[in-house]
Scaffold this motif. Structure first.
Motif, short mmCIF file in Angstrom:
data_model
loop_
_atom_site.label_atom_id
_atom_site.label_comp_id
_atom_site.label_asym_id
_atom_site.label_seq_id
_atom_site.Cartn_x
_atom_site.Cartn_y
_atom_site.Cartn_z
N GLU A 25 33.28 40.44 14.68
CA GLU A 25 32.50 41.37 14.03
C GLU A 25 31.29 41.03 13.42
N GLY A 26 30.35 41.81 13.96
CA GLY A 26 28.40 41.20 13.89
C GLY A 26 27.85 40.49 14.07
N MET A 27 28.67 39.80 14.83
CA MET A 27 27.92 38.71 16.06
C MET A 27 28.23 39.45 17.34
N ILE A 28 26.29 38.30 17.33
CA ILE A 28 25.59 39.05 19.02
C ILE A 28 25.40 37.34 20.04
N TYR A 29 26.36 37.57 21.01
CA TYR A 29 27.31 36.11 21.39
C TYR A 29 26.14 35.84 22.93
N LEU A 30 25.41 35.29 22.44
CA LEU A 30 24.46 34.56 23.83
C LEU A 30 25.13 32.81 23.66
N ASP A 31 26.21 32.55 23.44
CA ASP A 31 26.57 31.52 24.15
C ASP A 31 27.72 31.48 25.08
N GLY A 32 27.89 32.54 25.93
CA GLY A 32 28.56 32.64 26.93
C GLY A 32 28.15 31.59 28.43
N ASN A 33 27.02 30.78 28.11
CA ASN A 33 26.64 29.93 29.05
C ASN A 33 27.42 28.77 28.52
N SER A 34 27.53 28.29 27.24
CA SER A 34 28.42 27.81 26.75
C SER A 34 30.25 27.54 26.78
N LEU A 35 30.36 28.32 26.53
CA LEU A 35 31.78 28.43 25.89
C LEU A 35 31.72 30.21 25.92
N GLY A 36 32.59 30.39 27.38
CA GLY A 36 32.97 32.10 27.31
C GLY A 36 33.56 32.92 25.64
N ALA A 201 27.56 33.48 37.16
CA ALA A 201 26.68 33.49 36.32
C ALA A 201 25.33 35.00 37.91
N MET A 202 25.64 34.39 38.72
CA MET A 202 24.82 34.91 39.71
C MET A 202 25.89 34.80 40.72
N PRO A 203 25.83 35.19 42.53
CA PRO A 203 26.09 35.68 42.94
C PRO A 203 25.60 33.65 43.55
N VAL A 204 26.82 33.04 44.21
CA VAL A 204 26.47 32.00 44.97
C VAL A 204 27.15 32.65 46.10
N ASP A 205 26.48 31.50 46.95
CA ASP A 205 27.45 31.60 48.85
C ASP A 205 27.70 30.94 49.05
N LEU A 206 28.19 29.40 49.07
CA LEU A 206 29.00 28.07 49.40
C LEU A 206 28.69 27.98 50.95
N ALA A 211 27.43 24.47 52.03
CA ALA A 211 27.34 23.22 51.19
C ALA A 211 28.03 22.85 51.32
N ASP A 212 28.02 21.49 51.19
CA ASP A 212 29.14 19.97 51.57
C ASP A 212 30.75 20.46 50.32
N PHE A 213 29.99 20.23 49.47
CA PHE A 213 30.67 19.82 48.34
C PHE A 213 30.59 20.60 47.30
N ALA A 214 30.91 21.16 46.09
CA ALA A 214 31.16 21.61 45.03
C ALA A 214 32.02 21.81 44.00
N VAL A 215 31.24 22.01 42.86
CA VAL A 215 31.95 21.55 41.85
C VAL A 215 32.45 22.40 40.60
N GLY A 216 32.27 23.17 39.71
CA GLY A 216 32.16 23.50 38.56
C GLY A 216 33.64 23.42 38.03
N CYS A 217 33.02 24.02 36.08
CA CYS A 217 34.06 25.11 35.26
C CYS A 217 34.18 26.14 35.25
N THR A 218 35.02 26.05 33.80
CA THR A 218 36.07 27.25 34.09
C THR A 218 35.38 28.06 32.81
N TYR A 219 35.56 27.09 31.86
CA TYR A 219 34.62 27.67 30.09
C TYR A 219 33.44 28.51 29.70
N LYS A 220 32.58 27.95 30.94
CA LYS A 220 31.65 29.04 30.30
C LYS A 220 31.51 30.42 30.61
N TYR A 221 30.75 30.46 31.87
CA TYR A 221 30.99 32.05 32.29
C TYR A 221 31.98 32.20 32.79
#
Ligand code: PLP
Length: 383
Positions: A25-36, A201-206, A211-221
């Motif tokens: 309540e009452g929070m504007i959360y502009l940190d979904g890029n760190s922890l969704g 965060a945005m469209p990606v088209d591996l 692209a040969d290899f890609a990695v990423g995390c699932t706790y941010k966006y």
């Protein structure tokens, strides 16, 4: 143009997606890029996995509840967001481990070369992984880092692997994945792309970028929750014969995957082009509003929206204290050393009204010098 953007935007009901998240309540959360934030359905989904599956099925859950198949099933749903071919992404471990694995596999494909090329804006732990691997291999590899703008010109014939994070975690600067991958391949260089600030965060088209290899995390966006597993992509041409399951390391994190499953139920209905259009519109509003009201804050992100991921950053020598004051006033972003305040733009749960209010609160803090108090200057362990 604008009309096409509106057409696209209509394909996602963002008020509806916002309602699917729990936000304090009452929070504007502009940190979904760190922890969704928490998808509301995740709490019950995790509880159900605990009681009905772990509790009742015990060891049979691996088959009966599909725990063993989950790392690939969930990864394919992420694959849609990043343009991966079905069956070529898998979940597990943490992003740092996946960086290590991808880099090791990429170096194996280029055994006669000795240079790993990256940029000075890359995330420290990605570079530590490269250094650790170089030490373990003990074959005189070198990690070469250049300025982000200099990467294209640094693609020389001694480079084995180009390892980049597509969107710079501090500035939001966006690398041209298609152009850099193409130029790298021309020189016989294998590519490893870190999508920590791109996936969701945005469209990606591996596949289209080759692209040969890609990695990423699932706790941010992607909003999979703290400790959610990472993912790794291997292009079909590099995994023929063995398959993506070769990239699985240990036991899948079943409870974490239950939370991520609830998050992916939301993502399954999101058009990434529509999300991108809205994120850029919000970013433009934020930049214009802050620059008009806060002349002391200097834009750290590229001004050209096409060169930016889904975050907006500003420089200020007192950035840490300013962010602490903002957080105390209900606007959550974060600080990155030495002087960057950073705002994640995440239209799944942030609306235009909140962007406007965040600008007003920041403007008041800057105008009144509210940040200049001892309680805002003291640093915590995690910024
Ligand atoms: C967030 C992030 C990480 C974090 O890796 P963990 O193993 O989850 O700690 C790594 N690399 C980049 C580029 C990141 O943005």
């Amino acid at each position: 143009g604008a009309c096409r953007d509106v057409d696209r935007a209509l394909r996602v009901d963002f008020a509806a997606t916002k309602a699917l998240f729990h936000l304090p309540e009452g929070m504007i959360y502009l940190d979904g890029n760190s922890l969704g934030p928490l998808p509301k359905a995740a709490a019950a989904r995790v509880a159900q996995t605990v009681t009905d599956e772990w509790g009742e099925m015990l060891i049979t859950g691996w088959n009966k509840a599909g725990w063993m198949a989950q790392p690939e099933a969930l990864a394919d749903r992420i694959g849609r967001l990043i343009g991966a071919e079905a069956g070529h992404v898998v979940l597990g471990d943490t992003l740092s481990i996946k960086v290590y694995q991808a880099l090791a596999a990429a170096l194996d494909l280029n055994p006669t070369r000795r240079v790993i090329l990256s940029d000075s804006g890359n995330f420290p732990s990605d570079l530590y992984m490269a250094e650790g691997l170089i030490g373990a291999l003990d074959r005189e590899h070198d990690l070469r880092t250049v300025a982000p703008e200099a990467v294209m010109d640094a693609l020389s014939d001694d480079v084995a692997v180009l390892m980049l994070t597509q969107v710079d975690y501090r500035t939001g600067r966006l690398h041209d994945m298609a152009a850099l991958t193409k130029a790298a391949h021309k020189r016989g260089i294998v590519t490893v792309w870190d999508l920590a600030h791109s996936a969701g965060a945005m469209p990606v088209d591996l596949a289209r970028c080759h692209a040969d290899f890609a990695v990423g995390c699932t706790y941010k966006y992607l909003n999979g929750g703290p400790g959610a597993p990472a993912f790794i992509y291997v292009a079909p041409r590099h995994s023929a014969g063995t398959g993506i399951s070769r990239m699985r390391v240990g036991t899948p994190p079943v409870l974490q995957m239950a939370a991520l499953d609830a998050a992916m139920d939301i993502w399954d209905h999101v058009d990434m082009q529509a999300l991108r259009a809205r994120a850029l519109a919000f970013s433009e509003i934020l930049i214009a509003g802050v620059e008009a009201a806060c002349p002391d804050l200097r834009l750290a992100s590229p001004r050209d929206p096409a060169m930016r991921g889904s975050q907006v950053s500003f420089h200020h020598p007192q950035g840490y204290a300013i962010m602490q004051a903002l957080i105390a006033h209900g606007v959550v972003g974060d600080f990155r050393a030495p002087d960057i305040i950073r705002f994640g733009i995440t239209p799944l749960f942030i609306d235009e009204d909140e962007i406007g209010r965040a600008i007003d609160i920041l403007a008041a803090i800057m105008r009144d010098g509210t940040w200049d108090q001892p309680q805002f200057r003291t640093r915590a362990a995690v910024t």
